[in-house]
Design a protein around this motif. Structure first.
Motif, PDB file in Angstrom:
ATOM      1  N   THR A  46       0.839  -1.195   0.000  1.00 31.76           N
ATOM      2  CA  THR A  46       0.000   0.000   0.000  1.00 31.76           C
ATOM      3  C   THR A  46       0.873   1.245   0.000  1.00 31.76           C
ATOM      4  O   THR A  46       1.849   1.321   0.742  1.00 31.76           O
ATOM      5  CB  THR A  46      -0.914   0.023   1.250  1.00 31.76           C
ATOM      6  N   LEU A  47       0.509   2.206  -0.848  1.00 26.84           N
ATOM      7  CA  LEU A  47       1.159   3.511  -0.892  1.00 26.84           C
ATOM      8  C   LEU A  47       0.178   4.577  -0.449  1.00 26.84           C
ATOM      9  O   LEU A  47      -1.033   4.428  -0.602  1.00 26.84           O
ATOM     10  CB  LEU A  47       1.617   3.860  -2.316  1.00 26.84           C
ATOM     11  N   LEU A  48       0.716   5.667   0.045  1.00 27.70           N
ATOM     12  CA  LEU A  48      -0.047   6.855   0.399  1.00 27.70           C
ATOM     13  C   LEU A  48       0.356   7.947  -0.596  1.00 27.70           C
ATOM     14  O   LEU A  48       1.541   8.142  -0.831  1.00 27.70           O
ATOM     15  CB  LEU A  48       0.325   7.240   1.827  1.00 27.70           C
ATOM     16  N   VAL A  49      -0.620   8.592  -1.211  1.00 29.91           N
ATOM     17  CA  VAL A  49      -0.372   9.676  -2.165  1.00 29.91           C
ATOM     18  C   VAL A  49      -1.215  10.869  -1.740  1.00 29.91           C
ATOM     19  O   VAL A  49      -2.425  10.736  -1.541  1.00 29.91           O
ATOM     20  CB  VAL A  49      -0.742   9.263  -3.611  1.00 29.91           C
ATOM     21  N   CYS A  50      -0.595  12.038  -1.596  1.00 29.97           N
ATOM     22  CA  CYS A  50      -1.316  13.248  -1.216  1.00 29.97           C
ATOM     23  C   CYS A  50      -1.507  14.143  -2.432  1.00 29.97           C
ATOM     24  O   CYS A  50      -0.579  14.311  -3.232  1.00 29.97           O
ATOM     25  CB  CYS A  50      -0.550  14.017  -0.143  1.00 29.97           C
ATOM     26  N   MET A  51      -2.707  14.746  -2.536  1.00 36.08           N
ATOM     27  CA  MET A  51      -3.026  15.606  -3.674  1.00 36.08           C
ATOM     28  C   MET A  51      -3.864  16.786  -3.207  1.00 36.08           C
ATOM     29  O   MET A  51      -4.834  16.613  -2.457  1.00 36.08           O
ATOM     30  CB  MET A  51      -3.794  14.809  -4.723  1.00 36.08           C
ATOM     31  N   ASN A  52      -3.500  17.977  -3.660  1.00 35.49           N
ATOM     32  CA  ASN A  52      -4.245  19.185  -3.322  1.00 35.49           C
ATOM     33  C   ASN A  52      -5.649  19.098  -3.922  1.00 35.49           C
ATOM     34  O   ASN A  52      -5.798  18.783  -5.105  1.00 35.49           O
ATOM     35  CB  ASN A  52      -3.508  20.419  -3.842  1.00 35.49           C
ATOM     36  N   GLN A  53      -6.649  19.378  -3.122  1.00 31.22           N
ATOM     37  CA  GLN A  53      -8.034  19.291  -3.597  1.00 31.22           C
ATOM     38  C   GLN A  53      -8.371  20.355  -4.632  1.00 31.22           C
ATOM     39  O   GLN A  53      -9.330  20.195  -5.378  1.00 31.22           O
ATOM     40  CB  GLN A  53      -8.996  19.390  -2.415  1.00 31.22           C
ATOM     41  N   HIS A  58      -7.943  16.723  -9.616  1.00 32.75           N
ATOM     42  CA  HIS A  58      -8.329  16.024  -8.390  1.00 32.75           C
ATOM     43  C   HIS A  58      -9.588  15.186  -8.573  1.00 32.75           C
ATOM     44  O   HIS A  58      -9.612  13.994  -8.256  1.00 32.75           O
ATOM     45  CB  HIS A  58      -8.510  17.027  -7.237  1.00 32.75           C
ATOM     46  N   ALA A  59     -10.628  15.784  -9.096  1.00 28.09           N
ATOM     47  CA  ALA A  59     -11.905  15.067  -9.261  1.00 28.09           C
ATOM     48  C   ALA A  59     -11.753  13.862 -10.188  1.00 28.09           C
ATOM     49  O   ALA A  59     -12.434  12.845 -10.009  1.00 28.09           O
ATOM     50  CB  ALA A  59     -12.985  16.011  -9.797  1.00 28.09           C
ATOM     51  N   HIS A  60     -10.855  13.950 -11.160  1.00 27.38           N
ATOM     52  CA  HIS A  60     -10.651  12.848 -12.102  1.00 27.38           C
ATOM     53  C   HIS A  60     -10.024  11.635 -11.402  1.00 27.38           C
ATOM     54  O   HIS A  60     -10.404  10.490 -11.681  1.00 27.38           O
ATOM     55  CB  HIS A  60      -9.784  13.302 -13.273  1.00 27.38           C
ATOM     56  N   PHE A  61      -9.095  11.870 -10.499  1.00 30.65           N
ATOM     57  CA  PHE A  61      -8.501  10.779  -9.734  1.00 30.65           C
ATOM     58  C   PHE A  61      -9.551  10.132  -8.837  1.00 30.65           C
ATOM     59  O   PHE A  61      -9.621   8.904  -8.745  1.00 30.65           O
ATOM     60  CB  PHE A  61      -7.314  11.281  -8.888  1.00 30.65           C
ATOM     61  N   ILE A 119      -7.246   2.944  -5.773  1.00 29.32           N
ATOM     62  CA  ILE A 119      -7.454   3.832  -4.622  1.00 29.32           C
ATOM     63  C   ILE A 119      -8.513   3.187  -3.737  1.00 29.32           C
ATOM     64  O   ILE A 119      -9.668   3.045  -4.130  1.00 29.32           O
ATOM     65  CB  ILE A 119      -7.898   5.241  -5.071  1.00 29.32           C
ATOM     66  N   GLU A 120      -8.115   2.775  -2.531  1.00 25.69           N
ATOM     67  CA  GLU A 120      -9.029   2.080  -1.625  1.00 25.69           C
ATOM     68  C   GLU A 120      -9.719   3.016  -0.640  1.00 25.69           C
ATOM     69  O   GLU A 120     -10.849   2.755  -0.242  1.00 25.69           O
ATOM     70  CB  GLU A 120      -8.294   0.980  -0.860  1.00 25.69           C
ATOM     71  N   MET A 132      -5.190   6.293  -0.079  1.00 22.41           N
ATOM     72  CA  MET A 132      -4.582   5.029   0.327  1.00 22.41           C
ATOM     73  C   MET A 132      -4.730   4.100  -0.866  1.00 22.41           C
ATOM     74  O   MET A 132      -5.839   3.796  -1.293  1.00 22.41           O
ATOM     75  CB  MET A 132      -5.274   4.432   1.548  1.00 22.41           C
ATOM     76  N   CYS A 133      -3.593   3.669  -1.417  1.00 21.72           N
ATOM     77  CA  CYS A 133      -3.582   2.995  -2.714  1.00 21.72           C
ATOM     78  C   CYS A 133      -3.020   1.587  -2.600  1.00 21.72           C
ATOM     79  O   CYS A 133      -1.858   1.399  -2.226  1.00 21.72           O
ATOM     80  CB  CYS A 133      -2.731   3.798  -3.688  1.00 21.72           C
ATOM     81  N   ARG A 134      -3.829   0.616  -2.933  1.00 19.68           N
ATOM     82  CA  ARG A 134      -3.401  -0.788  -2.944  1.00 19.68           C
ATOM     83  C   ARG A 134      -2.629  -1.054  -4.230  1.00 19.68           C
ATOM     84  O   ARG A 134      -3.131  -0.837  -5.324  1.00 19.68           O
ATOM     85  CB  ARG A 134      -4.623  -1.698  -2.857  1.00 19.68           C
ATOM     86  N   VAL A 135      -1.389  -1.499  -4.098  1.00 15.36           N
ATOM     87  CA  VAL A 135      -0.542  -1.789  -5.251  1.00 15.36           C
ATOM     88  C   VAL A 135      -0.974  -3.133  -5.844  1.00 15.36           C
ATOM     89  O   VAL A 135      -0.976  -4.150  -5.154  1.00 15.36           O
ATOM     90  CB  VAL A 135       0.952  -1.828  -4.859  1.00 15.36           C
ATOM     91  N   VAL A 136      -1.339  -3.114  -7.140  1.00 16.83           N
ATOM     92  CA  VAL A 136      -1.777  -4.343  -7.803  1.00 16.83           C
ATOM     93  C   VAL A 136      -0.758  -4.851  -8.825  1.00 16.83           C
ATOM     94  O   VAL A 136      -0.826  -5.997  -9.256  1.00 16.83           O
ATOM     95  CB  VAL A 136      -3.171  -4.171  -8.464  1.00 16.83           C
TER      96      VAL A 136
END
Length: 167
Positions: A46-53, A58-61, A119-120, A132-136
């Motif tokens: 699992t990775l953590l990725v931060c993004m400015n709202q 942002h909405a696309h992710f 993105i979980e 919170m991103c599950r690596v597949v």
């Protein structure tokens, strides 16, 4: 000096890897340059990725629910700058060669390593979303001989880190 400015100045002294984070799905193909990426756990990966709202993508992710983290090598400064610029998504993806793994999120073919993720969870913290991103799937660089260096950001400038092996 404001508390936020003091914090940003202090954080500029924290050396970070430079990554291009991408997504593709019903909301289209988008990407941005990020240094706020880190490992959470290896079980499950699992990775953590931060993004400015306020980011225009942002909405696309959030809608696509997938992303890839492409760790840039020293040769990718131009790609980092393109994905941090005001260029449209189409122009950004003209930089570099792109492929896909499992989720469909764009993978930079020459990245040091790429993590393909679902993105979980999304948590709001101040001005940012924490994904919170599950690596597949993972794709490693195909460069031979250990000649790659990592692109890092320190004190508001790019630097190169890594040892070039002489074989």
């Amino acid at each position: 000096m404001s508390e936020a400015t003091d914090f940003r100045n202090a954080m500029s002294l924290l050396t970070t890897a430079v990554n291009v984070v991408t997504t593709e799905g019903t909301a289209g193909m988008h990407g941005f340059t990020a240094s706020a990426v880190c490992s959470v756990t290896d079980t499950p990966p699992t990775l953590l990725v931060c993004m400015n709202q306020t980011s225009r993508s942002h909405a696309h992710f959030v809608e696509n629910k997938v992303l890839s983290v492409n760790v840039l090598s020293a040769q990718h400064e131009q790609i980092s700058n393109a994905f941090a610029s005001r260029l449209c998504s189409e122009e950004r993806f003209k930089q570099g060669a792109w492929t896909q793994l499992t989720t469909g999120a764009p993978i930079l073919e020459e990245a040091l390593v790429s993590f393909d993720c679902e993105i979980e969870q999304i948590q709001t913290v101040g001005t940012h979303s924490v994904f919170m991103c599950r690596v597949v799937a993972i794709k490693h660089s195909e460069q031979e001989g250990g000649q790659e260096e990592s692109l890092v950001y320190f004190n508001r400038a790019y630097h190169q880190v890594g040892q070039v092996e002489i074989v």
